[in-house]
Design an enzyme around this catalytic site. Structure first.
Site: not given
Ligand code: TEU
Ligand code: CA
Length: 557
Positions: A21, A23, A25, A29, A98, A200, A257, A329-330
């Protein structure tokens, strides 16, 4: 295999909201990212994928896009984005965005117009169905829980399809007008100088038509959306067209993905002239999952993990170039997920890094992985941000789990684990922000942070640096990038071992996923210990005496 510029590169995923971050908040960013480009360059990163930064109500943290051609003010401006591209390119770093085109946001102009006139041009951009007597068109369950059908605002008897959250209406790829709009938008970004995309949830763009009900798999009478996707055929027509109309023209890099592709489809996806440059290996990610919910998941053992990654290596072979990950991130943090509890220490973290990073394919690092960031404890459901965790909590409670047990599941599988702020240093909020971070910082930042690891030659961070340079080295680079993968002692429990070899060199990667010392048999002569995650290296007449959580890379005869 045709050689590509990106084969010997290292890729890195940034989750902008939690990276840096600039700034105060509390939200990461673009300027924060620009400020850390030198850090990434020094680490050895060549390709960066940014999770979504487009205008979005952030119902699913930006995976719900309201304007594909504008930057959300929380992340910065279009000028910042142009500057990021320029600064990255100056450092020979490529930027991927993405591409979220299975769905948009319900706040996108297209959807608003669809609500105004469901039979008009924009109504046809979505899947809108008439509903009589309250009976939904199908019994599919969305990824984030509940039916995939939601009432179309302003209409009593019309519903729209959303396979993810209700604020993420699915786009109708069967409609050529919609596809044209998508291609225009993709080319607009590529013309701007963007280097490519991560695609995605792309497997969802093809639905099984005509829509029908499937056998319910829970008491809610619904059936997981994946059931319908298994029956969908013909996604290749969309993906081939997308490639030809956009990526191919710009020679851009793309990574899909892709979940549950059909085995015979692999060459279509990543073979010569495939839809994408590469796609992720999710075999270990999905291991042990269940349609019943997180309470029904099974833990992954080191041998399960080995079977997953080896299975992919054998399947992909020379067909194409897979992308290897231990987290994103998932997912939970890789070190918390794949290492047995007693191995979640620096030796174990470096061992896991060695094992996955040197597989054949493009290695990806998710932000914070390079310092061994871990899952975060959860003490109450009120702390949880992730929408999929909130649904999984409900499902687990309904299945009879206590509050405590359900929270444990979130600690294990929740998406917040990977989304906590990057731990730059030991100061307040881990140096991520001077304000209040949008998501709580993992309390272990005082001991686990980049600043301390930079100083320590034996840190996880410095081990990642070594792995990156090894894979790019004059001496072993070619073998590690293009050399054949061959399992070694595949049946030996809690050992993950494999060769990477070509006509000039033979490398053997050995690892011991146990807290006990043991000997891995080896009869050939070792020419050189190329990399070791600890200081000891003990050779006996039978083989290599492996310490707990040790991983070595040997050049052998
Ligand atoms: O994830 C796709 C996906 O197949 C999801 O089921 C994922 O395995 C799930 O979010 C896990 O709990 C993508 C993105 O990576 C995810 O962050 C998004 O939420 C999703 O698409 C919808 O765009
Ligand atoms: Ca920020």
């Amino acid at each position: 295999m045709k050689k590509e510029w990106w084969h010997n590169k290292t890729a890195y995923q940034i989750y902008p909201k939690s990276f840096m971050d600039s700034n105060g908040d509390g939200i990461g960013d673009l300027n924060g990212i620009i400020g850390r480009l030198d850090y990434l360059k020094d680490l050895g990163v060549d390709i960066i994928w940014l999770s979504p930064i487009y205008v979005s109500p952030l119902a699913d943290q930006g995976y719900d896009i309201a304007d594909y051609r504008a930057i959300d003010p929380r992340f910065g401006t279009m000028e910042d984005m142009d500057r990021l591209l320029k600064e990255a390119h100056k450092r020979d770093i490529r930027i991927l965005m993405d591409l979220v085109v299975n769905h948009c946001s319900d706040e996108h102009e297209w959807f608003k117009k669809a609500c105004e006139d469901p039979d008009g041009r924009y109504g046809k951009f979505f899947y809108i169905r008439d509903v009589k007597d309250g009976k939904l068109p199908t019994n599919w369950r969305s990824y984030f829980g509940g039916p995939v059908w939601e009432k179309l605002p302003g209409h009593e008897d019309k519903y729209y399809l959303h396979v993810f959250h209700k604020k993420q209406p699915d786009l109708n790829w069967e409609n050529p007008d919609l596809r044209e709009e998508i291609y225009k938008m993709v080319n607009w970004w590529l013309d701007k100088g963007l280097d490519g995309f991560r695609l995605d949830a792309i497997i969802n763009i093809k639905k099984a038509i005509p829509f029908k009900d499937y056998e319910p798999d829970r008491d809610d009478g619904l059936c997981a959306i994946t059931k319908m996707l298994e029956e969908a055929r013909g996604i290749g027509e969309f993906l081939g067209e997308l490639r030809d109309r956009t990526f191919k023209i710009h020679d851009s890099f793309t990574v899909g993905e892709v979940f549950n592709e059909k085995p015979e489809e692999l060459p279509d996806f990543i073979g010569e002239n495939g839809y994408f440059s590469s796609m992720y290996d999710f075999s270990a990610t999905v291991f042990g999952q269940s349609n019943a919910g997180w309470q029904d998941y099974t833990d992954i053992t080191p041998d399960d993990y080995k079977r997953c990654i080896f299975g992919t290596q054998k399947k992909v072979s020379d067909v194409g170039f897979i992308s290897n990950i231990i987290e994103n991130h998932d997912e939970p943090r890789g070190v918390s997920h794949y290492l047995p509890e007693d191995g979640r220490n620096n030796d174990g973290k470096k061992m896991l890094a060695t094992v996955y990073f040197l597989l054949k394919g493009l290695p990806w690092i998710y932000q914070g992985q390079e310092i061994g960031m871990e899952n975060i404890p959860v003490s109450s459901i009120d702390e949880v941000d992730d929408i999929s965790s909130i649904d999984a909590y409900k499902v687990a409670r309904d299945a009879g789990k206590s509050d405590k047990e359900a929270l444990k599941l979130i600690e294990k599988y929740g998406r917040d684990n990977a989304r906590t702020p990057f731990q730059w240093d030991g100061t307040e909020n881990a140096g991520f922000t001077t304000g209040k971070p949008w998501l709580r910082t993992n309390p272990n930042y005082t001991v686990l942070n980049l600043e301390t690891q930079k100083e320590d030659a034996d840190s996880v961070y410095n081990h990642y640096k070594k792995l990156i340079s090894l894979r790019k080295s004059e001496e072993y680079g070619n073998t590690l990038v293009y050399g054949e993968f061959e399992p070694y002692l595949e049946e030996m429990e809690d050992v993950i071992a494999y060769y990477r070899k070509d006509s000039s060199k033979k490398l053997l990667i050995l690892s011991n996923f146990r807290a006990q010392e043991r000997t891995i048999p080896l009869s050939v002569r070792v020419k050189k210990v190329v990399l070791n995650n600890i200081t000891d290296y003990v050779r006996s007449s039978e083989g290599v005496v492996m310490r707990p959580w040790q991983a070595v890379v040997l050049e052998v005869e």
